[in-house]
Design an enzyme around this catalytic site. Structure first.
Site, short mmCIF file in Angstrom:
data_model
loop_
_atom_site.label_atom_id
_atom_site.label_comp_id
_atom_site.label_asym_id
_atom_site.label_seq_id
_atom_site.Cartn_x
_atom_site.Cartn_y
_atom_site.Cartn_z
N LYS A 22 36.67 45.13 42.15
CA LYS A 22 36.09 44.01 42.15
C LYS A 22 34.79 44.14 42.95
O LYS A 22 34.28 45.20 43.48
CB LYS A 22 37.06 43.04 43.07
C1 LIG Z 1 42.04 41.11 40.17
C2 LIG Z 1 42.39 39.65 39.38
C3 LIG Z 1 43.28 38.92 40.11
C4 LIG Z 1 44.36 39.61 41.26
O1 LIG Z 1 43.75 40.35 42.10
P1 LIG Z 1 44.65 41.53 42.69
O2 LIG Z 1 43.54 41.39 44.13
O3 LIG Z 1 44.74 42.91 42.07
O4 LIG Z 1 46.04 40.83 43.20
C5 LIG Z 1 43.41 37.62 39.54
N1 LIG Z 1 43.05 37.18 38.55
C6 LIG Z 1 42.02 37.97 37.78
C7 LIG Z 1 41.34 37.40 36.71
C8 LIG Z 1 41.51 39.22 38.28
O5 LIG Z 1 40.96 39.85 37.53
#
Ligand SMILES: *Cc1c(COP(=O)(O)O)cnc(C)c1O
Length: 373
Positions: free
Chosen positions: A185
């Site tokens: 991210k």
């Molecule tokens: C990455 C992501 C999540 C959840 O992230 P994690 O930290 O991996 O649990 C939820 N929604 C979207 C759209 C994402 O891209």
């Protein structure tokens, strides 16, 4: 062939991360107590109109926690996009609620009020707009629709830290909003997440739920069944260092996206539309090609050139895990985007020369693929 592979996304960790993590280790504050958790939360709040920040172990637990704290449960329907990461849907299921999948808009690749409207029933309790790849959903009409029907709005801003809608930071527009700090991210803590709440009392409830449901004034006394969804001090230390350079990371991604846009402007491909009044963090740059054959061939071509690319998410309604969901309506756009979409290297650390190489290979790869098919 290139020896070094260009990844789709990689974390950028060359700021104060090491210094702060070392502080945690030296002080012995390695678990979820320690100054960095509070620092991370207050820095996060400061970036978001001082809404209350509740850090969590990841973005998925952030979503679950937000939904539970807002009272979503058995019998409730929650409207979610068909084109998203599975966590959006899973978190609704963890609450015992029913995710209602809806198609997305062909321009923005996001849900809109027009799409959501017909899916509302007397069981609908909430809408979860997902700001896909960083592009904000058109939130004003969604908020209006939600208000008309008395629904909650929970923004899934996992991919959109740094994006804005009508001048407001994404994540400040819903009743709650969640973020993810997974390794790919825009900012990362390894694993980690955050919920922003408008309502301080609901945020307090979420803190208790996050900490085993334990009474904050009476240790080992539990009034509700909670979870352990805490972020650690070490993770928060990384998060503080990442937040210190958030704007730099976002600007780097936005510059990459602009350069891709310009380079591909004469091709027969589609880009994610930027809604007027929005800025996108450009978390992950993607284009859609004419068909699946062409897309799959380009993914293969790029892989041979040492360039990692990704297809978009698979539509939720097609996946084995979600066959028990009430599937209503059609998902033509989501299916088309999933078939034709390709995401390209978008790391904030991608060098200009590496991006030039990616662009060159996309152009030559696409030409080859299109003359062959
Ligand atoms: C990455 C992501 C999540 C959840 O992230 P994690 O930290 O991996 O649990 C939820 N929604 C979207 C759209 C994402 O891209």
């Amino acid at each position: 062939m290139r020896k070094i592979k260009i990844p789709v996304l990689e974390p950028v960790l060359d700021g104060n991360e090491k210094v702060y993590v070392t502080e945690c280790l030296d002080a012995g504050w390695v678990s979820s107590k320690g100054e960095f958790v509070e620092r991370f939360e207050s820095m996060f709040s400061a970036l978001h109109y001082d809404l209350t920040s509740v850090s969590t172990s990841n973005g998925t637990t952030a979503l679950h926690l937000a939904l539970v704290a807002l009272g979503i449960g058995q019998g409730d329907e929650v409207i979610v996009p068909d084109l998203t990461f599975a966590a959006t849907v899973n978190a609704v299921l963890y609450c015992g609620a029913t995710p209602i999948l809806v198609d997305v808009d062909v321009q923005s690749w996001n849900i809109t009020a027009e799409i959501v409207g017909p899916a509302i029933t007397n069981r609908t309790k909430a809408i979860i707009p997902v700001h896909l790849y960083g592009q904000p959903c058109d939130m004003a009409p969604l908020r209006q629709l939600a208000d008309k029907h008395g629904l909650l709005v929970i923004e899934d801003s996992a991919e959109a830290i740094g994006s804005t809608y009508q001048g407001q930071p994404v994540g400040t527009l819903g009743d709650a909003s969640i973020f993810s700090f997974f390794g790919n991210k825009t900012i990362t803590t390894g694993e980690g997440g955050m919920v922003l709440f408008q309502d301080v009392e609901i945020a307090d409830k979420a803190r208790i739920l996050r900490d085993h449901g334990m009474n904050p004034n009476k240790r080992y006394w539990h009034e509700v069944v909670g979870y352990n969804y805490r972020l650690t001090n070490i993770q928060a230390a990384i998060g503080v260092a990442q937040l210190e350079r958030l704007s730099q990371l976002v600007e780097a991604k936005q510059a990459l996206a602009s350069k891709y846009d310009a380079a591909f402007s004469n091709l027969d491909v589609n880009m994610q539309a930027k809604l007027p009044g929005t800025t996108t963090s450009s978390w992950l740059y993607g284009i859609t090609l004419r068909n699946k054959t062409e897309r799959d061939a380009l993914v293969d071509y790029l892989a041979k050139k040492g360039i990692e690319s990704r297809t978009f998410f698979y539509p939720m309604h097609q996946q084995p895990a979600y066959q028990a969901l009430p599937i209503m309506g059609e998902f033509k756009i989501s299916e088309k985007l999933a078939d034709c979409g390709i995401s390209l290297p978008s790391s904030a650390s991608l060098s200009l020369s590496d991006q030039d190489y990616v662009i060159e290979q996309v152009l030559s790869g696409l030409e080859l693929v299109r003359t062959a098919t």
